[in-house]
Design a protein around this motif. Structure first.
Motif, PDB file in Angstrom:
ATOM      1  N   PRO A 202       1.024  -1.262  -0.408  1.00  0.00           N
ATOM      2  CA  PRO A 202      -0.215  -0.190   0.153  1.00  0.00           C
ATOM      3  C   PRO A 202       1.075   1.352  -0.654  1.00  0.00           C
ATOM      4  O   PRO A 202       0.342   2.146  -0.508  1.00  0.00           O
ATOM      5  N   LEU A 203       2.159   1.074   0.501  1.00  0.00           N
ATOM      6  CA  LEU A 203       2.975   2.366   0.384  1.00  0.00           C
ATOM      7  C   LEU A 203       3.106   2.343  -0.596  1.00  0.00           C
ATOM      8  O   LEU A 203       3.262   4.136  -1.792  1.00  0.00           O
ATOM      9  N   ILE A 204       3.958   1.315  -1.609  1.00  0.00           N
ATOM     10  CA  ILE A 204       3.950   1.608  -3.169  1.00  0.00           C
ATOM     11  C   ILE A 204       2.809   2.214  -3.984  1.00  0.00           C
ATOM     12  O   ILE A 204       2.787   3.463  -4.998  1.00  0.00           O
ATOM     13  N   ALA A 205       1.748   1.740  -3.630  1.00  0.00           N
ATOM     14  CA  ALA A 205       0.332   1.922  -4.278  1.00  0.00           C
ATOM     15  C   ALA A 205       0.124   3.613  -4.245  1.00  0.00           C
ATOM     16  O   ALA A 205      -0.027   4.399  -4.786  1.00  0.00           O
ATOM     17  N   GLN A 206       0.399   3.931  -2.764  1.00  0.00           N
ATOM     18  CA  GLN A 206      -0.169   5.284  -2.013  1.00  0.00           C
ATOM     19  C   GLN A 206       1.075   6.536  -3.222  1.00  0.00           C
ATOM     20  O   GLN A 206       0.242   7.335  -3.440  1.00  0.00           O
ATOM     21  N   VAL A 207       2.243   6.146  -2.908  1.00  0.00           N
ATOM     22  CA  VAL A 207       2.994   6.767  -3.510  1.00  0.00           C
ATOM     23  C   VAL A 207       2.344   7.138  -5.276  1.00  0.00           C
ATOM     24  O   VAL A 207       2.478   8.055  -6.204  1.00  0.00           O
ATOM     25  N   ARG A 208       2.456   5.958  -5.702  1.00  0.00           N
ATOM     26  CA  ARG A 208       1.900   5.958  -7.377  1.00  0.00           C
ATOM     27  C   ARG A 208       0.832   7.040  -8.005  1.00  0.00           C
ATOM     28  O   ARG A 208       1.012   7.292  -8.326  1.00  0.00           O
ATOM     29  N   ALA A 210      -0.714   8.640  -5.629  1.00  0.00           N
ATOM     30  CA  ALA A 210      -0.853  10.565  -5.237  1.00  0.00           C
ATOM     31  C   ALA A 210       0.232  11.324  -5.455  1.00  0.00           C
ATOM     32  O   ALA A 210       0.336  12.270  -5.154  1.00  0.00           O
ATOM     33  N   GLY A 211       2.060  10.740  -6.179  1.00  0.00           N
ATOM     34  CA  GLY A 211       2.597  11.101  -6.796  1.00  0.00           C
ATOM     35  C   GLY A 211       3.218  11.579  -5.320  1.00  0.00           C
ATOM     36  O   GLY A 211       4.571  12.390  -4.883  1.00  0.00           O
ATOM     37  N   GLY A 212       2.945  10.977  -3.897  1.00  0.00           N
ATOM     38  CA  GLY A 212       3.159  12.479  -2.608  1.00  0.00           C
ATOM     39  C   GLY A 212       4.073  11.022  -2.059  1.00  0.00           C
ATOM     40  O   GLY A 212       4.323   9.508  -2.383  1.00  0.00           O
ATOM     41  N   LEU A 213       5.456  11.443  -0.976  1.00  0.00           N
ATOM     42  CA  LEU A 213       6.108  10.451  -0.254  1.00  0.00           C
ATOM     43  C   LEU A 213       5.670   9.863   1.051  1.00  0.00           C
ATOM     44  O   LEU A 213       6.132   9.849   1.921  1.00  0.00           O
ATOM     45  N   GLU A 214       4.112  11.052   1.178  1.00  0.00           N
ATOM     46  CA  GLU A 214       3.924  10.766   2.836  1.00  0.00           C
ATOM     47  C   GLU A 214       3.431   9.302   3.442  1.00  0.00           C
ATOM     48  O   GLU A 214       4.287   9.546   4.691  1.00  0.00           O
ATOM     49  N   PRO A 215       2.989   8.676   2.521  1.00  0.00           N
ATOM     50  CA  PRO A 215       2.515   7.499   3.951  1.00  0.00           C
ATOM     51  C   PRO A 215       4.972   6.715   3.429  1.00  0.00           C
ATOM     52  O   PRO A 215       4.579   6.120   5.260  1.00  0.00           O
ATOM     53  N   LEU A 216       5.286   6.980   2.800  1.00  0.00           N
ATOM     54  CA  LEU A 216       6.945   6.557   2.913  1.00  0.00           C
ATOM     55  C   LEU A 216       7.205   6.891   4.307  1.00  0.00           C
ATOM     56  O   LEU A 216       8.143   6.415   4.983  1.00  0.00           O
ATOM     57  N   GLU A 217       6.723   7.869   4.509  1.00  0.00           N
ATOM     58  CA  GLU A 217       7.975   9.144   4.977  1.00  0.00           C
ATOM     59  C   GLU A 217       7.408   9.252   6.527  1.00  0.00           C
ATOM     60  O   GLU A 217       8.074   8.575   7.627  1.00  0.00           O
ATOM     61  N   ALA A 218       6.233   7.956   6.785  1.00  0.00           N
ATOM     62  CA  ALA A 218       5.454   8.277   7.786  1.00  0.00           C
ATOM     63  C   ALA A 218       6.067   6.358   8.647  1.00  0.00           C
ATOM     64  O   ALA A 218       6.059   6.564   9.665  1.00  0.00           O
TER      65      ALA A 218
END
Length: 259
Positions: A202-208, A210-218
């Motif tokens: 889900p982290l990679i899916a959300q990054v794809r 949303a184009g954002g890094l917030e999930p991975l940053e968390a």
């Protein structure tokens, strides 16, 4: 023999267990595993413990959060067998692993910066079959070799949604473009950090998406916190173990620890 570990006070298994929320069976199991020195026995065969056993138990429980059950057990067993240098070696290995995990975290954070710099192209366009061949594509073998993993691992990651290679129109081989390579590297680093595939997907899916890094940053923030907690726990465990080690040399030779 049992009196050699006495220091003026005799404790029952329940006395050791009660202060730590343990069962008396757990205390007996710890003794059998070598975590505690061997107990003395009454004429009727009942176990008797001493404040030294309480110190050993405190040391073991303090070592657990930083080193894990297996290593903490091995450390205490080594100490109780008189192999203190072996105990120190095990502690050094845990610290080395923590340092390696910190380096892995740093590598992931570096990968995050790379991800930010390559976020302009949208890797989520199409399903892959519609995309034309482009520069920078690589096949499964070379990518697996670069990451130091098996091709089967990349196929498993594909099934989990971590990477989405397209198929070459002529050969049918998987082709990993720049975004796929990036996602594979991120997945590889997160796996080394202890994350499960179902946590990474889900982290990679959300990054794809949303184009954002917030999930991975968390996730990295949580990872950083866990590493700090381990480091601090190792300090607490070292303090308790040192207290136990200081008390052991004053015992008469041939005490009840089985050495």
């Amino acid at each position: 023999m049992g009196q050699n570990l006495q220091s003026g006070e005799r404790l029952r298994p329940v006395d050791l267990a009660r202060g730590h929320g343990l069962s008396t069976q757990a205390i007996r199991n710890y003794e059998e595993a070598g975590i505690l020195p061997a107990a003395g026995r009454t004429p009727h065969g009942y176990r008797t413990y001493t404040p030294l056993h309480a110190r050993a138990l405190s040391a073991f429980l303090a070592l657990l959060p930083g080193h894990g059950h297996r290593t903490a057990t091995s450390i205490m067993r080594a100490v109780n067998e008189g192999a203190v240098d072996e105990a120190f070696r095990l502690i050094d290995e845990s610290h080395a692993q923590l340092l390696e995990d910190r380096r892995t975290l740093q590598a992931v954070e570096n990968a995050l910066r790379d991800l930010a710099s390559t976020a302009a192209p949208d890797p989520a366009v199409g399903t892959g079959s519609a995309a034309p061949s482009g520069p920078g594509g690589t096949f499964i073998g070379p990518l697996a070799g670069t990451l130091g993993i098996r091709p089967a691992t990349l196929r498993k990651w594909e099934r989990a949604g971590l990477v989405r290679p397209r198929r070459d129109s002529l050969t049918g081989y998987r082709v990993y473009d720049e975004a796929d390579v990036r996602d594979a590297r991120l997945a590889h680093q997160l796996r080394r950090g202890g994350y499960l595939l179902e946590q990474i997907a889900p982290l990679i899916a959300q990054v794809r998406a949303a184009g954002g890094l917030e999930p991975l940053e968390a996730a990295l923030c949580d990872w950083r916190g866990r590493l700090s907690a381990r480091g601090r726990a190792m300090l607490s465990g070292a303090a308790e173990l040192e207290t136990y080690l200081r008390e052991r040399p004053g015992l008469p030779d041939g005490g009840g620890d089985g050495v």
